[in-house]
Scaffold this motif. Structure first.
Motif, PDB file in Angstrom:
ATOM      1  N   UNK A  21      15.221  52.969  -9.698  1.00 58.68           N
ATOM      2  CA  UNK A  21      15.207  54.398 -10.084  1.00 58.68           C
ATOM      3  C   UNK A  21      16.463  55.102  -9.565  1.00 58.68           C
ATOM      4  N   UNK A  22      16.289  56.220  -8.853  1.00 56.85           N
ATOM      5  CA  UNK A  22      17.476  56.974  -8.423  1.00 56.85           C
ATOM      6  C   UNK A  22      18.046  56.505  -7.089  1.00 56.85           C
ATOM      7  N   UNK A  23      17.435  55.497  -6.479  1.00 55.68           N
ATOM      8  CA  UNK A  23      17.980  55.046  -5.196  1.00 55.68           C
ATOM      9  C   UNK A  23      18.868  53.822  -5.410  1.00 55.68           C
ATOM     10  N   UNK A  24      19.778  53.608  -4.447  1.00 56.64           N
ATOM     11  CA  UNK A  24      20.598  52.409  -4.513  1.00 56.64           C
ATOM     12  C   UNK A  24      19.664  51.201  -4.352  1.00 56.64           C
ATOM     13  N   UNK A  25      18.666  51.362  -3.480  1.00 58.19           N
ATOM     14  CA  UNK A  25      17.562  50.404  -3.442  1.00 58.19           C
ATOM     15  C   UNK A  25      17.757  49.176  -2.582  1.00 58.19           C
ATOM     16  N   UNK A  26      18.821  49.143  -1.771  1.00 57.72           N
ATOM     17  CA  UNK A  26      19.096  47.938  -0.985  1.00 57.72           C
ATOM     18  C   UNK A  26      17.923  47.614  -0.046  1.00 57.72           C
ATOM     19  N   UNK A  27      17.424  48.620   0.656  1.00 58.62           N
ATOM     20  CA  UNK A  27      16.329  48.353   1.592  1.00 58.62           C
ATOM     21  C   UNK A  27      15.064  47.927   0.865  1.00 58.62           C
ATOM     22  N   UNK A  28      14.806  48.586  -0.265  1.00 54.55           N
ATOM     23  CA  UNK A  28      13.621  48.242  -1.049  1.00 54.55           C
ATOM     24  C   UNK A  28      13.707  46.776  -1.512  1.00 54.55           C
ATOM     25  N   UNK A  29      14.851  46.422  -2.074  1.00 59.18           N
ATOM     26  CA  UNK A  29      15.012  45.054  -2.596  1.00 59.18           C
ATOM     27  C   UNK A  29      14.890  44.031  -1.466  1.00 59.18           C
ATOM     28  N   UNK A  30      15.589  44.292  -0.351  1.00 65.10           N
ATOM     29  CA  UNK A  30      15.551  43.318   0.745  1.00 65.10           C
ATOM     30  C   UNK A  30      14.157  43.188   1.354  1.00 65.10           C
ATOM     31  N   UNK A  31      13.423  44.303   1.421  1.00 68.57           N
ATOM     32  CA  UNK A  31      12.044  44.215   1.937  1.00 68.57           C
ATOM     33  C   UNK A  31      11.202  43.366   0.998  1.00 68.57           C
ATOM     34  N   UNK A  32      11.298  43.636  -0.293  1.00 69.64           N
ATOM     35  CA  UNK A  32      10.522  42.829  -1.264  1.00 69.64           C
ATOM     36  C   UNK A  32      10.885  41.350  -1.124  1.00 69.64           C
ATOM     37  N   UNK A  33      12.176  41.069  -1.006  1.00 68.25           N
ATOM     38  CA  UNK A  33      12.612  39.665  -0.973  1.00 68.25           C
ATOM     39  C   UNK A  33      12.043  38.932   0.236  1.00 68.25           C
ATOM     40  N   UNK A  34      12.046  39.617   1.383  1.00 71.51           N
ATOM     41  CA  UNK A  34      11.519  38.939   2.582  1.00 71.51           C
ATOM     42  C   UNK A  34      10.024  38.691   2.435  1.00 71.51           C
ATOM     43  N   UNK A  35       9.341  39.624   1.756  1.00 74.92           N
ATOM     44  CA  UNK A  35       7.907  39.397   1.521  1.00 74.92           C
ATOM     45  C   UNK A  35       7.695  38.266   0.502  1.00 74.92           C
ATOM     46  N   UNK A  36       8.566  38.218  -0.500  1.00 74.13           N
ATOM     47  CA  UNK A  36       8.475  37.105  -1.475  1.00 74.13           C
ATOM     48  C   UNK A  36       8.657  35.767  -0.764  1.00 74.13           C
ATOM     49  N   UNK A  37       9.584  35.738   0.175  1.00 73.26           N
ATOM     50  CA  UNK A  37       9.896  34.478   0.857  1.00 73.26           C
ATOM     51  C   UNK A  37       8.655  33.945   1.575  1.00 73.26           C
ATOM     52  N   UNK A  72      -0.066  19.593  -3.411  1.00 70.28           N
ATOM     53  CA  UNK A  72      -0.646  18.964  -2.207  1.00 70.28           C
ATOM     54  C   UNK A  72      -0.038  17.584  -1.882  1.00 70.28           C
ATOM     55  N   UNK A  73       0.496  16.902  -2.928  1.00 71.47           N
ATOM     56  CA  UNK A  73       1.074  15.575  -2.643  1.00 71.47           C
ATOM     57  C   UNK A  73       2.572  15.622  -2.359  1.00 71.47           C
ATOM     58  N   UNK A  74       3.159  16.839  -2.434  1.00 70.39           N
ATOM     59  CA  UNK A  74       4.613  16.925  -2.201  1.00 70.39           C
ATOM     60  C   UNK A  74       4.928  16.839  -0.719  1.00 70.39           C
ATOM     61  N   UNK A  75       5.910  15.997  -0.421  1.00 67.47           N
ATOM     62  CA  UNK A  75       6.202  15.723   0.988  1.00 67.47           C
ATOM     63  C   UNK A  75       6.837  16.916   1.694  1.00 67.47           C
ATOM     64  N   UNK A  76       7.765  17.570   1.002  1.00 68.02           N
ATOM     65  CA  UNK A  76       8.545  18.610   1.704  1.00 68.02           C
ATOM     66  C   UNK A  76       7.982  20.004   1.455  1.00 68.02           C
ATOM     67  N   UNK A  77       7.854  20.760   2.508  1.00 71.85           N
ATOM     68  CA  UNK A  77       7.456  22.155   2.352  1.00 71.85           C
ATOM     69  C   UNK A  77       8.664  22.938   1.850  1.00 71.85           C
ATOM     70  N   UNK A  78       8.366  24.126   1.354  1.00 69.02           N
ATOM     71  CA  UNK A  78       9.488  24.959   0.891  1.00 69.02           C
ATOM     72  C   UNK A  78      10.205  25.539   2.119  1.00 69.02           C
ATOM     73  N   UNK A  79      11.520  25.320   2.181  1.00 59.45           N
ATOM     74  CA  UNK A  79      12.278  25.880   3.319  1.00 59.45           C
ATOM     75  C   UNK A  79      13.121  27.064   2.834  1.00 59.45           C
ATOM     76  N   UNK A  80      12.847  28.226   3.402  1.00 61.51           N
ATOM     77  CA  UNK A  80      13.610  29.413   2.992  1.00 61.51           C
ATOM     78  C   UNK A  80      14.964  29.380   3.691  1.00 61.51           C
ATOM     79  N   UNK A  81      16.039  29.489   2.936  1.00 59.80           N
ATOM     80  CA  UNK A  81      17.373  29.552   3.547  1.00 59.80           C
ATOM     81  C   UNK A  81      17.709  31.006   3.872  1.00 59.80           C
ATOM     82  N   UNK A  82      17.540  31.866   2.882  1.00 58.77           N
ATOM     83  CA  UNK A  82      17.787  33.301   3.116  1.00 58.77           C
ATOM     84  C   UNK A  82      17.288  34.114   1.936  1.00 58.77           C
ATOM     85  N   UNK A  83      17.079  35.410   2.211  1.00 61.94           N
ATOM     86  CA  UNK A  83      16.601  36.323   1.170  1.00 61.94           C
ATOM     87  C   UNK A  83      17.465  37.572   1.240  1.00 61.94           C
TER      88      UNK A  83
END
Ligand code: MEV
Length: 445
Positions: free
Chosen positions: A188-204, A218-229
């Protein structure tokens, strides 16, 4: 062994010190400690409450660094006139924006259009499982991710923004196990950096939970590893266009006896050079950003983000090119800037910095879309002024005229000397040597 210099040591715990102590420590590093302290303090605001606002913007503030705040008047965009606040130290930029805004205000003004306002964020993750499984449950995952950020997105949705969509990007060919969750947002009218980064960390976090708890993995050996958001400052779909157009005849006499057509064609060649040669393109686009950054700063926006996106966009076909283009057809000159500009008119510095707030009011409290169009128009205005000078009288005449005050200040001219110099250099070529000589003659006579 190299000789240790006076300032060549580590300062520990600096951020924890009181401001007074920080000023003292820094001043001790200078040749004249007393003078240094006085200098730093002389730029503190006399009103403590106002100074506190600046102190709290950033860590380790010890003084304020002044840059002129000016106005480029009469910028007509889509039939509306704006008097645009600009913050810039380069002497000729405001004059250039003003003169080309005036020029185009007499030829229909700037036209502008927001193409789209999409912003982007990415969760970068590693995962060794089967991609087809992830694709199979991707719609389910999207639903899960939206649910996980419901609280965070509530307010943004009420303001007309929110999450637009999710995409899975596969980079496993380039980096082993590397995927991206690429999310598009409307802020919307905000630049939105904080909003986007907060959402991304929650998505991670939600993404990891999803992998852990969904039966399909359940049979996959490797868990998902988050590198960065983190959000991406490359926003090719947060795009605005600004343009001007007129018949050749309206450009007649723009310089000496040059016809409008001669001017338009020479101008087009200059822009084509910037479309072809990276050395010229960089300077050409720097001229565009002279205007864009100045308005971005005056309105409390992140000019580094805007610059980064603009330069990346200039390389979108694999080669760095001009952000402006010229089309000539049927004896008409059409000149356009197309550029991504992610900015905001609410939140962040826009409401915290008293002058940013003032700037937005001066512009009639525009929406983010309206501000994108104003900013792009000023960028085009500055580019027009630069190319107009370059293909006619050259840049130095205007630059040095504007630079005259800087030179006079440098040689500590008095008010009377300045007045005489300004009068003299209306008809004489400005250079550092010429100004110095003129002042020396005045002083010796
Ligand atoms: C100076 O700040 C900007 C210019 O160099 C831009 C250009 O060359 O197009 C004048």
């Amino acid at each position: 062994m190299p000789k240790r210099r006076k300032r060549d040591f580590l300062i520990r715990g600096f951020s924890k010190l009181l401001k007074e102590d920080k000023v003292k420590i820094v001043s001790e590093l200078m040749d004249n400690q007393v003078e240094a302290m006085e200098l730093l303090k002389s730029f503190w605001h006399s009103d403590n409450s106002k100074q506190k606002i600046f102190d709290e913007f950033s860590e380790n503030t010890i003084s304020n660094y002044y840059i002129p705040y000016g106005v480029a008047p009469n910028v007509v965009v889509n039939g509306r006139t704006y008097h645009v606040p600009v913050v810039i130290e380069e002497s000729s930029v405001v004059a250039a924006a003003s003169s080309s805004s005036k020029f185009w205000s007499e030829r229909g003004g700037f036209k502008a259009k927001v193409v789209d306002v999409e912003k982007i964020g990415q969760v970068h993750f590693l995962w060794s499982g089967t991609k087809s499984k992830l694709e199979e449950v991707f719609d389910e995952l999207k639903y899960y991710l939206r649910g996980a950020t419901k609280e965070t997105t509530k307010n943004m949705e009420a303001r007309g923004g929110g999450i637009i969509d999710f995409k899975l990007e596969d980079f496993t060919d380039e980096i082993e196990n590397y995927y991206q969750l690429k999310v598009t947002f409307n802020t919307a009218d905000s630049m939105g950096a904080n909003f986007i980064n907060s959402c991304l960390e929650e998505f991670a976090t939600a993404l990891q939970d999803f992998f852990k708890t969904h039966d399909i993995f359940k049979d996959d050996a490797m868990e998902c590893e988050i590198v960065m958001s983190i959000l991406s400052n490359y926003t090719p779909n947060c795009l605005v266009k600004a343009w001007v157009e007129c018949d050749f005849a309206r450009l007649d006499g723009i310089y000496k006896d040059m016809t409008g057509e001669q001017f338009a064609r020479k101008f087009q060649t200059a822009v084509k050079i910037a479309e072809t040669d990276v050395y010229r393109a960089t300077t050409h686009n720097k001229g565009v950003f002279n205007g864009i950054d100045a308005v971005a700063i005056a309105t409390g926006n992140d000019f580094r983000a805007i610059e980064a996106a603009g330069h990346a966009y200039a390389t979108r076909d694999g080669k760095y090119r001009s952000l402006t283009s010229v089309t000539i057809s049927d004896d008409r000159f059409y000149y356009e800037l197309e550029i991504p500009i992610a900015l905001g008119t609410v939140g962040g510095l826009t409401s915290l910095h008293p002058l940013a707030k003032h700037s937005l009011e001066l512009l009639g409290n525009p929406s983010a879309n309206e501000l994108m169009m104003i900013v792009a128009s000023v960028g085009l205005a500055n580019n027009f002024a630069a190319i107009r000078s370059l293909v006619t009288k050259g840049i130095q005449i205007g630059h040095m005229k504007m630079h005259l005050y800087n030179i006079l200040n440098h040689i500590e001219a008095t008010k009377d000397e300045k007045d005489k110099a300004v009068e003299h250099f209306v008809t004489n070529k400005v250079s550092y040597g010429a100004v110095q000589k003129f002042i020396d003659n005045l002083r010796n006579s």
